[in-house]
Design an enzyme around this catalytic site. Structure first.
Site, PDB file in Angstrom:
ATOM      1  N   CYS A   1      25.389  81.897  -0.544  1.00 54.19           N
ATOM      2  CA  CYS A   1      25.017  83.027   0.322  1.00 54.19           C
ATOM      3  C   CYS A   1      25.658  84.342  -0.112  1.00 54.19           C
ATOM      4  O   CYS A   1      25.212  85.406   0.300  1.00 54.19           O
ATOM      5  CB  CYS A   1      25.391  82.733   1.766  1.00 54.19           C
ATOM      6  SG  CYS A   1      24.665  81.220   2.360  1.00 54.19           S
TER       7      CYS A   1
ATOM      8  N   ASN B   1      19.222  81.939   8.578  1.00 53.73           N
ATOM      9  CA  ASN B   1      20.098  82.156   7.422  1.00 53.73           C
ATOM     10  C   ASN B   1      19.268  81.958   6.151  1.00 53.73           C
ATOM     11  O   ASN B   1      18.864  80.840   5.844  1.00 53.73           O
ATOM     12  CB  ASN B   1      21.260  81.157   7.502  1.00 53.73           C
ATOM     13  CG  ASN B   1      22.219  81.268   6.322  1.00 53.73           C
ATOM     14  OD1 ASN B   1      21.926  81.931   5.330  1.00 53.73           O
ATOM     15  ND2 ASN B   1      23.356  80.603   6.446  1.00 53.73           N
TER      16      ASN B   1
ATOM     17  N   HIS C   1      26.204  89.014   6.014  1.00 52.12           N
ATOM     18  CA  HIS C   1      25.389  87.813   5.800  1.00 52.12           C
ATOM     19  C   HIS C   1      24.951  87.288   7.166  1.00 52.12           C
ATOM     20  O   HIS C   1      25.747  87.176   8.096  1.00 52.12           O
ATOM     21  CB  HIS C   1      26.211  86.773   5.044  1.00 52.12           C
ATOM     22  CG  HIS C   1      25.537  85.442   4.943  1.00 52.12           C
ATOM     23  ND1 HIS C   1      24.201  85.316   4.621  1.00 52.12           N
ATOM     24  CD2 HIS C   1      26.002  84.177   5.120  1.00 52.12           C
ATOM     25  CE1 HIS C   1      23.874  84.030   4.614  1.00 52.12           C
ATOM     26  NE2 HIS C   1      24.946  83.323   4.914  1.00 52.12           N
TER      27      HIS C   1
HETATM   28  N1  ACO Z   1      21.063  71.198  18.994  1.00 52.24           N
HETATM   29  C1  ACO Z   1      21.722  70.708  20.048  1.00 52.24           C
HETATM   30  N2  ACO Z   1      22.991  70.248  19.976  1.00 52.24           N
HETATM   31  C2  ACO Z   1      23.597  70.316  18.781  1.00 52.24           C
HETATM   32  C3  ACO Z   1      22.965  70.806  17.622  1.00 52.24           C
HETATM   33  C4  ACO Z   1      21.631  71.269  17.766  1.00 52.24           C
HETATM   34  N3  ACO Z   1      20.926  71.775  16.748  1.00 52.24           N
HETATM   35  N4  ACO Z   1      23.811  70.758  16.596  1.00 52.24           N
HETATM   36  C5  ACO Z   1      24.952  70.241  17.065  1.00 52.24           C
HETATM   37  N5  ACO Z   1      24.826  69.961  18.388  1.00 52.24           N
HETATM   38  C6  ACO Z   1      25.813  69.392  19.294  1.00 52.24           C
HETATM   39  C7  ACO Z   1      26.904  68.647  18.590  1.00 52.24           C
HETATM   40  O1  ACO Z   1      26.520  67.311  18.331  1.00 52.24           O
HETATM   41  C8  ACO Z   1      28.036  68.741  19.577  1.00 52.24           C
HETATM   42  O2  ACO Z   1      27.831  67.788  20.596  1.00 52.24           O
HETATM   43  P1  ACO Z   1      29.087  66.991  21.222  1.00 52.24           P
HETATM   44  O3  ACO Z   1      29.949  68.053  21.824  1.00 52.24           O
HETATM   45  O4  ACO Z   1      28.418  66.085  22.199  1.00 52.24           O
HETATM   46  O5  ACO Z   1      29.720  66.303  20.061  1.00 52.24           O
HETATM   47  C9  ACO Z   1      27.847  70.118  20.222  1.00 52.24           C
HETATM   48  O6  ACO Z   1      26.469  70.462  19.986  1.00 52.24           O
HETATM   49  C10 ACO Z   1      28.726  71.168  19.617  1.00 52.24           C
HETATM   50  O7  ACO Z   1      28.633  71.054  18.200  1.00 52.24           O
HETATM   51  P2  ACO Z   1      29.427  71.981  17.235  1.00 52.24           P
HETATM   52  O8  ACO Z   1      29.212  71.567  15.823  1.00 52.24           O
HETATM   53  O9  ACO Z   1      30.849  72.091  17.735  1.00 52.24           O
HETATM   54  O10 ACO Z   1      28.703  73.371  17.514  1.00 52.24           O
HETATM   55  P3  ACO Z   1      29.103  74.801  17.041  1.00 52.24           P
HETATM   56  O11 ACO Z   1      29.282  75.675  18.205  1.00 52.24           O
HETATM   57  O12 ACO Z   1      30.200  74.747  15.993  1.00 52.24           O
HETATM   58  O13 ACO Z   1      27.772  75.274  16.305  1.00 52.24           O
HETATM   59  C11 ACO Z   1      26.899  75.561  14.105  1.00 52.24           C
HETATM   60  C12 ACO Z   1      27.282  74.571  15.174  1.00 52.24           C
HETATM   61  C13 ACO Z   1      25.783  76.449  14.640  1.00 52.24           C
HETATM   62  C14 ACO Z   1      26.415  74.809  12.878  1.00 52.24           C
HETATM   63  C15 ACO Z   1      28.133  76.438  13.771  1.00 52.24           C
HETATM   64  O14 ACO Z   1      29.248  75.609  13.547  1.00 52.24           O
HETATM   65  C16 ACO Z   1      27.920  77.323  12.575  1.00 52.24           C
HETATM   66  O15 ACO Z   1      27.158  78.274  12.629  1.00 52.24           O
HETATM   67  N6  ACO Z   1      28.645  77.060  11.495  1.00 52.24           N
HETATM   68  C17 ACO Z   1      28.559  77.889  10.286  1.00 52.24           C
HETATM   69  C18 ACO Z   1      27.440  77.394   9.461  1.00 52.24           C
HETATM   70  C19 ACO Z   1      27.048  78.353   8.404  1.00 52.24           C
HETATM   71  O16 ACO Z   1      27.111  79.550   8.577  1.00 52.24           O
HETATM   72  N7  ACO Z   1      26.600  77.819   7.287  1.00 52.24           N
HETATM   73  C20 ACO Z   1      26.050  78.597   6.247  1.00 52.24           C
HETATM   74  C21 ACO Z   1      26.992  78.807   5.172  1.00 52.24           C
HETATM   75  S1  ACO Z   1      26.334  79.841   4.009  1.00 52.24           S
HETATM   76  C22 ACO Z   1      25.775  78.984   2.613  1.00 52.24           C
HETATM   77  O17 ACO Z   1      26.311  79.160   1.534  1.00 52.24           O
HETATM   78  C23 ACO Z   1      24.606  78.089   2.692  1.00 52.24           C
END
Ligand code: ACO
Length: 396
Positions: free
Chosen positions: A115, A286, A256
């Site tokens: 990214c 993204n 980003h």
């Molecule tokens: N829909 C519903 N529930 C979900 C989903 C979904 N799509 N995904 C996860 N959950 C659930 C989880 O299972 C968890 O449930 P639990 O509490 O019963 O275990 C709960 O929601 C919370 O999950 P978290 O992973 O803690 O959620 P978080 O608030 O961290 O959000 C996310 C997840 C959106 C992926 C976030 O962590 C994020 O944006 N991370 C950064 C990712 C990113 O930017 N990646 C790109 C990098 S750039 C590159 O080079 C490609």
């Protein structure tokens, strides 16, 4: 002769027409529009059509950026295509893009910094131009992430989208403008926080790797989130300080577009209001290397940037990489209108005696055709150790 400055003279973007909404995703994985919007800010993303590839997307955005710069394709001396979803492992996507934009003389290659790719590519082009080696560079970030996603993994398939963003950098004899401060970091501690296990020399593609779903992006969302919130603000700050500026001096940040909560935390970390952060991830998700380029083009074309503004481009991505550029804007935003003359079509050279399988992953195809099939039960969505399937079944 070395130039007095290196400036952005062109910008452009292209996003495929097809939209995939959160409601569409609700039909394939256990998620909801409400969860996706509150946790990420994303409402929809674009999906490349069957005839489109990373190279065709890049070529359209690139041609637009060249038109905006008021240049001809052959004025470009070097083409850098930043992508983590290339058309092939070889040749480079850059080589295909060179021909597709109608350029006969440039050197072309790819940049692999996930990214942060457009920011890294910008820094390379800027150095080439400052050295006097080249006069005009085209830097494109382009991705077809929809082809690399597991549409049964709700942790990743909701986040990413397809698109391309481009800039033209030109050497200038005028003093000032362009990049004034840069910061680039790479931290392999997080090498496996976002990765794609198979297809490389560590694990060549095989029936086994396919059966294990190792050709799809894997991500530790929480860890990545933590890293991103920390690093984006410090990277931006270093770039700003190198320019001799303060965060308050910045007119607009082009971060980003991964997650609006990450962008909010950058604003908070720098003590700035969200009005200084450009956000368009609600419409594109993204788009990895394309995201900063798409955001920049939309920011200029929507009147958010004017001559003399101080802008920061800042990104983080797999690697883990991070990059920031503090720059002074010099181009007339109205030049953006020139992009309208470029049709959203591109022709990329095809191989001889070979045609690909359907490039749209099965599960995505079902969603796009309005026939989403059974929802994947929760205990099957964690990427890791799916049951191995016989090769023929997987390839059918
Ligand atoms: N829909 C519903 N529930 C979900 C989903 C979904 N799509 N995904 C996860 N959950 C659930 C989880 O299972 C968890 O449930 P639990 O509490 O019963 O275990 C709960 O929601 C919370 O999950 P978290 O992973 O803690 O959620 P978080 O608030 O961290 O959000 C996310 C997840 C959106 C992926 C976030 O962590 C994020 O944006 N991370 C950064 C990712 C990113 O930017 N990646 C790109 C990098 S750039 C590159 O080079 C490609």
């Amino acid at each position: 002769m070395t130039p007095r400055s290196v400036r952005i003279t062109g910008w452009g973007m292209y996003a495929p027409e097809r939209r995939l909404t959160n409601a569409d995703l609700e039909r394939v994985v256990d998620t909801s529009d409400e969860w996706i919007v509150t946790r990420t800010g994303i409402r929809e993303r674009r999906i490349a059509a069957r005839h489109e590839t990373t190279a065709t997307l890049a070529a359209i955005a690139g041609k637009r950026a060249i038109a905006v710069a008021g240049l001809q394709p052959d004025d470009i001396d070097v083409i850098l295509v930043a992508t983590l979803t290339p058309d092939y492992w070889m040749p480079s996507t850059g080589a295909l893009v060179k021909e597709a934009i109608g350029n006969t003389r440039a050197a072309a290659m790819d940049v692999a910094a996930a990214c942060s790719g457009l920011v890294y590519g910008y820094s390379v082009a800027d150095a080439y131009l400052r050295s006097g080696m080249f006069k005009n560079a085209l830097v494109v970030g382009s991705e077809t992430l929809s082809r690399y996603l597991d549409f049964s993994d709700r942790g990743t398939c909701i986040l990413f989208g397809d698109g391309a963003g481009a800039v033209v950098l030109s050497a200038s004899d005028e003093e000032g403008g362009g990049a004034q401060g840069m910061e680039l970091t790479t931290d392999p501690d997080g090498a496996y926080m976002i990765w794609l296990p198979s297809g490389g020399s560590r694990s060549p593609a095989s029936g086994q790797t396919l059966a294990r779903g190792e050709h799809y992006v894997r991500m530790e969302g929480k860890e990545t989130y933590r890293y991103a919130t920390k690093t984006m603000a410090t990277t931006a700050l270093k770039a700003i300080e190198r320019a001799g500026w303060k965060p308050d001096d910045i007119d607009l940040f082009i971060p980003h577009q991964a997650n609006v909560r990450i962008i909010e935390s950058v604003a908070k970390g720098l003590g700035l209001p969200m009005e200084k952060m450009f956000v368009n991830l609600d419409r594109y998700g993204n788009t990895s290397a394309a995201s900063v380029g798409i955001a920049l083009a939309e920011a200029v074309d929507s009147g958010r940037i004017k001559v003399g503004d101080k802008i920061v481009l800042v990104a983080f991505g797999a690697g883990l990489t991070s990059g920031g550029i503090a720059l002074e804007w010099t181009a007339d935003p109205l030049n953006g209108k020139r992009a309208e003359s470029v049709e959203p079509v591109a022709t990329v050279r095809e191989p001889i005696d070979w045609s690909s399988v359907d490039p749209i992953p099965d599960r995505l195809r079902q969603v796009l055709e309005g026939n989403s099939g059974p929802k994947v039960p929760l205990d099957d969505v964690v990427p890791g150790e799916p049951e191995p399937a016989p090769r023929d079944e997987v390839l059918a």
